[in-house]
Design a protein around this motif. Structure first.
Motif, PDB file in Angstrom:
ATOM      1  N   GLU A   1     -66.190  12.862  -3.178  1.00 49.48           N
ATOM      2  CA  GLU A   1     -65.114  13.094  -2.215  1.00 49.48           C
ATOM      3  C   GLU A   1     -64.863  14.583  -2.029  1.00 49.48           C
ATOM      4  O   GLU A   1     -65.115  15.375  -2.932  1.00 49.48           O
TER       5      GLU A   1
ATOM      6  N   ALA B   1     -50.888  15.536  -1.632  1.00 52.04           N
ATOM      7  CA  ALA B   1     -49.552  15.641  -1.051  1.00 52.04           C
ATOM      8  C   ALA B   1     -48.630  16.442  -1.964  1.00 52.04           C
ATOM      9  O   ALA B   1     -48.809  16.459  -3.171  1.00 52.04           O
TER      10      ALA B   1
ATOM     11  N   THR C   1     -55.342  14.995   4.263  1.00 56.07           N
ATOM     12  CA  THR C   1     -56.452  14.053   4.142  1.00 56.07           C
ATOM     13  C   THR C   1     -57.717  14.737   4.620  1.00 56.07           C
ATOM     14  O   THR C   1     -57.703  15.409   5.657  1.00 56.07           O
TER      15      THR C   1
ATOM     16  N   TRP D   1     -50.290  16.536   7.729  1.00 61.19           N
ATOM     17  CA  TRP D   1     -49.096  15.925   8.311  1.00 61.19           C
ATOM     18  C   TRP D   1     -47.869  16.300   7.492  1.00 61.19           C
ATOM     19  O   TRP D   1     -47.951  16.422   6.279  1.00 61.19           O
TER      20      TRP D   1
ATOM     21  N   THR E   1     -63.218   9.940   1.244  1.00 62.69           N
ATOM     22  CA  THR E   1     -61.931  10.475   1.670  1.00 62.69           C
ATOM     23  C   THR E   1     -61.091  10.873   0.467  1.00 62.69           C
ATOM     24  O   THR E   1     -61.070  10.184  -0.541  1.00 62.69           O
ATOM     25  N   THR E   2     -60.383  11.993   0.621  1.00 58.87           N
ATOM     26  CA  THR E   2     -59.459  12.474  -0.402  1.00 58.87           C
ATOM     27  C   THR E   2     -58.097  12.694   0.237  1.00 58.87           C
ATOM     28  O   THR E   2     -58.011  13.149   1.381  1.00 58.87           O
ATOM     29  N   ASN E   3     -57.048  12.391  -0.512  1.00 60.06           N
ATOM     30  CA  ASN E   3     -55.674  12.633  -0.068  1.00 60.06           C
ATOM     31  C   ASN E   3     -54.979  13.488  -1.110  1.00 60.06           C
ATOM     32  O   ASN E   3     -55.208  13.319  -2.321  1.00 60.06           O
TER      33      ASN E   3
ATOM     34  N   TYR F   1     -60.306  16.999   8.737  1.00 62.09           N
ATOM     35  CA  TYR F   1     -59.107  17.000   7.909  1.00 62.09           C
ATOM     36  C   TYR F   1     -57.890  16.888   8.805  1.00 62.09           C
ATOM     37  O   TYR F   1     -57.920  17.239   9.984  1.00 62.09           O
TER      38      TYR F   1
ATOM     39  N   GLN G   1     -48.737  15.844   3.671  1.00 63.92           N
ATOM     40  CA  GLN G   1     -49.897  15.036   3.311  1.00 63.92           C
ATOM     41  C   GLN G   1     -51.153  15.654   3.918  1.00 63.92           C
ATOM     42  O   GLN G   1     -51.166  15.988   5.105  1.00 63.92           O
TER      43      GLN G   1
ATOM     44  N   LYS H   1     -55.120  19.733  12.464  1.00 60.84           N
ATOM     45  CA  LYS H   1     -56.273  18.839  12.306  1.00 60.84           C
ATOM     46  C   LYS H   1     -57.495  19.594  12.783  1.00 60.84           C
ATOM     47  O   LYS H   1     -57.394  20.514  13.604  1.00 60.84           O
TER      48      LYS H   1
ATOM     49  N   ASP I   1     -62.178  14.115   4.913  1.00 57.03           N
ATOM     50  CA  ASP I   1     -63.316  13.238   4.676  1.00 57.03           C
ATOM     51  C   ASP I   1     -64.623  13.976   4.952  1.00 57.03           C
ATOM     52  O   ASP I   1     -64.634  15.018   5.590  1.00 57.03           O
TER      53      ASP I   1
END
Length: 115
Positions: free
Chosen positions: A17, A109, A97, A55, A105-107, A52, A95, A68, A99
């Motif tokens: 990821e 926050a 994100t 948010w 995918t990595t998140n 990416y 947040q 983004k 990919d």
């Protein structure tokens, strides 16, 4: 007789990821709605970042898009100032994100408080 030869390449399947480091804002930061929020995020990916999203999510779940991008890079840095003047005071979650091209995918926050 004609013979065709070609090189055979081994397919590489990426199972790693992307890596996300949120440098700013710091977790638990208290900001004024009259200020701008510094947003600093470092991304890295072993075979190439794809997209990416960043948010700012209000307590009621309402998202505000900060940034983004669709790109092809092993490393990428985001350095920006996000205006807060259209937001209500309260607790928000920044947040992030990311990919890669193999849908890994990595998140990440951090929570911030606006007053």
């Amino acid at each position: 007789m004609i013979a065709f030869t070609g090189c055979q390449k081994e397919a590489i399947i990426d199972t790693v990821e992307p890596d996300i480091h949120i440098l700013a804002p710091t977790a638990g930061a208290v900001l004024s709605v009259e200020d701008v929020m510094p947003v600093e995020v470092d991304f890295s990916e072993n075979l190439g970042l794809h997209t990416y999203f960043i948010w700012l999510i209000a307590e009621d779940g309402m998202p505000t898009l900060v940034e983004k991008q669709h790109l092809h890079a092993l490393r990428h840095e985001v350095r920006l100032e996000f205006p807060l003047n259209d937001l209500e005071p309260g607790t928000y979650e920044l947040q992030v994100t990311a990919d890669d091209h193999d849908q890994n995918t990595t998140n990440a926050a951090v929570t911030v408080h606006l007053q």
